[in-house]
Design a protein around this motif. Structure first.
Motif, PDB file in Angstrom:
ATOM      1  N   ALA A 279      -4.372  10.564  -2.550  1.00 54.79           N
ATOM      2  CA  ALA A 279      -4.246   9.625  -3.661  1.00 54.79           C
ATOM      3  C   ALA A 279      -3.727   8.278  -3.160  1.00 54.79           C
ATOM      4  O   ALA A 279      -2.542   7.962  -3.311  1.00 54.79           O
ATOM      5  CB  ALA A 279      -3.324  10.194  -4.729  1.00 54.79           C
ATOM      6  N   PRO A 280      -4.607   7.461  -2.563  1.00 50.26           N
ATOM      7  CA  PRO A 280      -4.163   6.136  -2.105  1.00 50.26           C
ATOM      8  C   PRO A 280      -3.981   5.177  -3.279  1.00 50.26           C
ATOM      9  O   PRO A 280      -4.615   5.331  -4.329  1.00 50.26           O
ATOM     10  CB  PRO A 280      -5.316   5.685  -1.210  1.00 50.26           C
ATOM     11  CG  PRO A 280      -6.512   6.375  -1.783  1.00 50.26           C
ATOM     12  CD  PRO A 280      -6.008   7.709  -2.287  1.00 50.26           C
TER      13      PRO A 280
ATOM     14  N   GLY B  72     -10.666  10.654  -9.851  1.00 46.35           N
ATOM     15  CA  GLY B  72     -10.338   9.662 -10.863  1.00 46.35           C
ATOM     16  C   GLY B  72      -9.548   8.501 -10.311  1.00 46.35           C
ATOM     17  O   GLY B  72      -9.447   8.307  -9.104  1.00 46.35           O
ATOM     18  N   GLY B  73      -9.003   7.748 -11.236  1.00 44.52           N
ATOM     19  CA  GLY B  73      -8.248   6.560 -10.856  1.00 44.52           C
ATOM     20  C   GLY B  73      -7.111   6.310 -11.820  1.00 44.52           C
ATOM     21  O   GLY B  73      -6.986   6.978 -12.856  1.00 44.52           O
ATOM     22  N   SER B  74      -6.278   5.331 -11.460  1.00 48.88           N
ATOM     23  CA  SER B  74      -5.138   5.009 -12.310  1.00 48.88           C
ATOM     24  C   SER B  74      -4.786   3.530 -12.210  1.00 48.88           C
ATOM     25  O   SER B  74      -5.124   2.854 -11.240  1.00 48.88           O
ATOM     26  CB  SER B  74      -3.924   5.858 -11.928  1.00 48.88           C
ATOM     27  OG  SER B  74      -3.501   5.556 -10.619  1.00 48.88           O
TER      28      SER B  74
ATOM     29  N   LEU C  26      -3.534  -0.413  -8.629  1.00 49.39           N
ATOM     30  CA  LEU C  26      -4.614   0.546  -8.854  1.00 49.39           C
ATOM     31  C   LEU C  26      -4.463   1.710  -7.892  1.00 49.39           C
ATOM     32  O   LEU C  26      -3.976   1.543  -6.774  1.00 49.39           O
ATOM     33  CB  LEU C  26      -5.973  -0.115  -8.605  1.00 49.39           C
ATOM     34  CG  LEU C  26      -6.325  -1.325  -9.450  1.00 49.39           C
ATOM     35  CD1 LEU C  26      -7.580  -2.002  -8.905  1.00 49.39           C
ATOM     36  CD2 LEU C  26      -6.528  -0.901 -10.892  1.00 49.39           C
ATOM     37  N   GLY C  27      -4.922   2.882  -8.332  1.00 53.26           N
ATOM     38  CA  GLY C  27      -4.882   4.052  -7.469  1.00 53.26           C
ATOM     39  C   GLY C  27      -6.120   4.900  -7.637  1.00 53.26           C
ATOM     40  O   GLY C  27      -6.814   4.818  -8.652  1.00 53.26           O
TER      41      GLY C  27
ATOM     42  N   TYR D  85       0.836  -1.199   0.000  1.00 46.81           N
ATOM     43  CA  TYR D  85       0.000   0.000   0.000  1.00 46.81           C
ATOM     44  C   TYR D  85       0.870   1.249   0.000  1.00 46.81           C
ATOM     45  O   TYR D  85       1.958   1.255   0.561  1.00 46.81           O
ATOM     46  CB  TYR D  85      -0.908   0.017   1.225  1.00 46.81           C
ATOM     47  CG  TYR D  85      -1.819  -1.178   1.293  1.00 46.81           C
ATOM     48  CD1 TYR D  85      -3.000  -1.191   0.573  1.00 46.81           C
ATOM     49  CD2 TYR D  85      -1.477  -2.296   2.045  1.00 46.81           C
ATOM     50  CE1 TYR D  85      -3.835  -2.289   0.609  1.00 46.81           C
ATOM     51  CE2 TYR D  85      -2.311  -3.397   2.088  1.00 46.81           C
ATOM     52  CZ  TYR D  85      -3.483  -3.393   1.371  1.00 46.81           C
ATOM     53  OH  TYR D  85      -4.301  -4.487   1.409  1.00 46.81           O
ATOM     54  N   GLY D  86       0.338   2.284  -0.615  1.00 47.98           N
ATOM     55  CA  GLY D  86       1.069   3.548  -0.647  1.00 47.98           C
ATOM     56  C   GLY D  86       0.158   4.651  -1.123  1.00 47.98           C
ATOM     57  O   GLY D  86      -1.062   4.577  -1.001  1.00 47.98           O
ATOM     58  N   GLY D  87       0.753   5.654  -1.709  1.00 44.73           N
ATOM     59  CA  GLY D  87      -0.029   6.752  -2.231  1.00 44.73           C
ATOM     60  C   GLY D  87       0.601   8.081  -1.924  1.00 44.73           C
ATOM     61  O   GLY D  87       1.769   8.170  -1.565  1.00 44.73           O
TER      62      GLY D  87
END
Length: 176
Positions: free
Chosen positions: A58-59, A92-94, A73-74, A40-42
């Motif tokens: 932004a996790p 949004g997402g990434s 995924l983020g 996990y990060g962000g």
């Protein structure tokens, strides 16, 4: 609806399905090891000045397939406010892929899709905007333990729509 958005939507849905299937297959083979490979990060951002405020959270999570390869995924949520000028909400997402050529050198590719909702002050007579903007970042960084510092470049950069001021941006990435 424009063709570019439909292609991006289909590509994003396809990547999510592929990631889900890969995670699901691995989880079925070794249920106890699946969560051991999730990291996990962000990021968190805060900026303010004379009448300006911006906050970002932004996790993200990645699945470490091997020591040198991970997919993840983020999510991204940003709020901006310039007093008496505008307010914007960006959601949004990434999808991100990380590859370590050697332990210290990490290459990355990240597809980001953001919805920008920008509302201007009534007195300015500027039309409000709500649109989607894609970004495809290709990057390289120096990795030490759980931290990576580097540069990334948005190959889909559009100076009229992007929320970033330039296609080239430094980054710092943490995953635990």
């Amino acid at each position: 609806m424009n063709l570019f958005f439909l292609i991006n939507k289909k590509a994003a849905v396809s990547l999510v399905i592929i990631l889900f299937c890969a995670f699901n297959l691995n989880a079925q083979e070794t249920k106890s090891n699946f969560w051991k490979n999730v990291r996990y990060g962000g990021g968190i951002g805060l900026s303010f000045g004379d009448g300006f405020f911006s906050g970002t959270i932004a996790p993200s999570a990645i699945y470490q397939f091997e020591n040198d390869f991970a997919l993840g995924l983020g999510l991204n949520a940003t709020f901006n406010n310039q007093k008496n000028v505008y307010k914007s909400t960006i959601l949004g997402g990434s999808l991100i892929g990380l590859f370590n050529v050697i332990p210290e050198l990490q290459l990355s590719a990240e597809f980001e899709q953001l919805n920008v909702d920008r509302r201007y002050d009534v007195n300015l007579n500027i039309e409000d905007y709500n649109y989607w903007v894609p970004a495809l970042f290709i990057g390289a960084g120096y990795r030490s333990g759980n931290v990576t510092f580097g540069l990334r470049y948005d190959v889909l950069y559009d100076d009229e729509k992007s929320i970033y001021t330039t296609p080239l941006a430094p980054f710092m990435r943490f995953y635990f």
